[in-house]
Design a protein around this motif. Structure first.
Motif, PDB file in Angstrom:
ATOM      1  N   PRO A  13       0.837  -1.209   0.000  1.00  0.00           N
ATOM      2  CA  PRO A  13       0.000   0.000   0.000  1.00  0.00           C
ATOM      3  C   PRO A  13       0.869   1.255   0.000  1.00  0.00           C
ATOM      4  O   PRO A  13       2.084   1.190   0.228  1.00  0.00           O
ATOM      5  CB  PRO A  13      -0.793  -0.124   1.303  1.00  0.00           C
ATOM      6  CG  PRO A  13       0.103  -0.918   2.202  1.00  0.00           C
ATOM      7  CD  PRO A  13       0.835  -1.883   1.310  1.00  0.00           C
ATOM      8  N   LEU A  14       0.247   2.377  -0.263  1.00  0.00           N
ATOM      9  CA  LEU A  14       0.940   3.651  -0.134  1.00  0.00           C
ATOM     10  C   LEU A  14       1.224   3.955   1.331  1.00  0.00           C
ATOM     11  O   LEU A  14       0.646   3.341   2.235  1.00  0.00           O
ATOM     12  CB  LEU A  14       0.082   4.776  -0.715  1.00  0.00           C
ATOM     13  CG  LEU A  14      -0.336   4.674  -2.175  1.00  0.00           C
ATOM     14  CD1 LEU A  14      -1.271   5.815  -2.529  1.00  0.00           C
ATOM     15  CD2 LEU A  14       0.865   4.646  -3.102  1.00  0.00           C
ATOM     16  N   ILE A  15       2.099   4.910   1.566  1.00  0.00           N
ATOM     17  CA  ILE A  15       2.292   5.458   2.901  1.00  0.00           C
ATOM     18  C   ILE A  15       1.911   6.935   2.864  1.00  0.00           C
ATOM     19  O   ILE A  15       1.759   7.530   1.788  1.00  0.00           O
ATOM     20  CB  ILE A  15       3.736   5.278   3.400  1.00  0.00           C
ATOM     21  CG1 ILE A  15       4.733   5.990   2.469  1.00  0.00           C
ATOM     22  CG2 ILE A  15       4.080   3.795   3.536  1.00  0.00           C
ATOM     23  CD1 ILE A  15       6.162   5.985   2.991  1.00  0.00           C
ATOM     24  N   ALA A  16       1.741   7.516   4.032  1.00  0.00           N
ATOM     25  CA  ALA A  16       1.258   8.895   4.119  1.00  0.00           C
ATOM     26  C   ALA A  16       2.147   9.871   3.355  1.00  0.00           C
ATOM     27  O   ALA A  16       1.663  10.833   2.736  1.00  0.00           O
ATOM     28  CB  ALA A  16       1.146   9.312   5.585  1.00  0.00           C
ATOM     29  N   ASP A  17       3.460   9.643   3.359  1.00  0.00           N
ATOM     30  CA  ASP A  17       4.377  10.552   2.671  1.00  0.00           C
ATOM     31  C   ASP A  17       4.126  10.584   1.163  1.00  0.00           C
ATOM     32  O   ASP A  17       4.388  11.601   0.510  1.00  0.00           O
ATOM     33  CB  ASP A  17       5.830  10.148   2.935  1.00  0.00           C
ATOM     34  CG  ASP A  17       6.303  10.571   4.323  1.00  0.00           C
ATOM     35  OD1 ASP A  17       5.656  11.458   4.920  1.00  0.00           O
ATOM     36  OD2 ASP A  17       7.302  10.018   4.810  1.00  0.00           O
TER      37      ASP A  17
END
Length: 265
Positions: free
Chosen positions: A218-222
């Protein structure tokens, strides 16, 4: 648009995507006003971000679904930091899954509607009236979701999906209404991001959460923060009206390439 010296107001700032965007804004030289419900988390984040002496960081503990709180906090923030150049509507939540709509507690329905719809509209109304309209300038960036454009991938998303679709409609109508000004209205749509948000949306059910991200990264917040900064840094004559940022394995909201990680072993 160079962000150095600009004033950005960010909601949902205390954790996850909001915290990442706040950090990126400070790194870009912006002065940041942090809104969230948790004063303790906001205080800790301010201390973390305030190491850069060239920028101002302030915060207000605010329930974005309460117009009186929002309006008072916006006015006092302007008095402290100055006119708001950028509003980032990021506060939001999804609760109740995997219960279908008929099984949801009415209180959960009201909580989601109040934060995800009223919160966006209250914040935008207050910032426009107290700062942007008198200068006819500014940028409004709404963090929505690809969920607002497609049918959600599992049960329990009816309210959240409707909220996100409403945010899309609000964004598009507002952009038209602000014709004749230099106020840009943009939307950023994340896909699956590994944050507390996605854990909360499935009631912190670890098995359900793990199954949702099985087989891909998944993506990360950054990742979302970098997208937000890219949109905000465009010169005034360019509007990245909408930007979808999803994991490459998320081919659509419902189709995941769950052999993604396997091919990289």
């Amino acid at each position: 648009m160079a962000l150095h010296g600009k004033v950005a107001l960010l909601t949902g700032a205390s954790m996850g995507i909001g915290e990442a965007i706040a950090s990126s804004l400070v790194q870009a030289g912006a002065n940041v006003i942090l809104f969230s419900r948790s004063e303790d988390k906001l205080r800790q984040l301010k201390d973390k971000l305030a190491v850069n002496g060239d920028t101002k960081v302030t915060y207000r503990a605010v329930d974005v679904g309460n117009y009186e709180e929002v309006d008072a906090a916006v006015k006092s923030s302007i008095q402290e930091v100055g006119h708001i150049d950028i509003l980032i509507n990021n506060a939001g939540l999804a609760i109740g899954a995997p219960k279908i709509f008929s099984d949801l507690n009415p209180s959960d329905i009201m909580t989601m509607n109040n934060t995800n719809i009223n919160g966006y509209m209250f914040m935008t109304h207050s910032v426009l009236n107290h700062s942007m309209m008198n200068r006819k300038a500014g940028t409004i960036l709404n963090i929505t979701s690809i969920t607002g454009l497609e049918v959600p991938p599992f049960p329990g998303e009816a309210v959240y999906h409707a909220n996100k679709a409403c945010q899309e409609a609000f964004t598009n109508a507002l952009r038209n209404e602000l014709s004749g000004t230099d106020i840009r209205v943009l939307v950023l749509r994340p896909g699956v991001v590994a944050t507390n948000f996605h854990s909360l949306r499935v009631g912190h059910d670890k098995k359900m959460y793990d199954e949702f991200i099985e087989g891909y990264e998944p993506l990360i917040a950054d990742d979302i923060a970098q997208g937000a900064i890219y949109m905000l840094q465009q010169p005034l004559n360019i509007s990245v009206k909408a930007l979808d940022i999803v994991p490459s394995a998320q081919r659509s909201i419902n189709v995941f390439d769950r052999t993604w990680n396997e091919r990289r072993e």
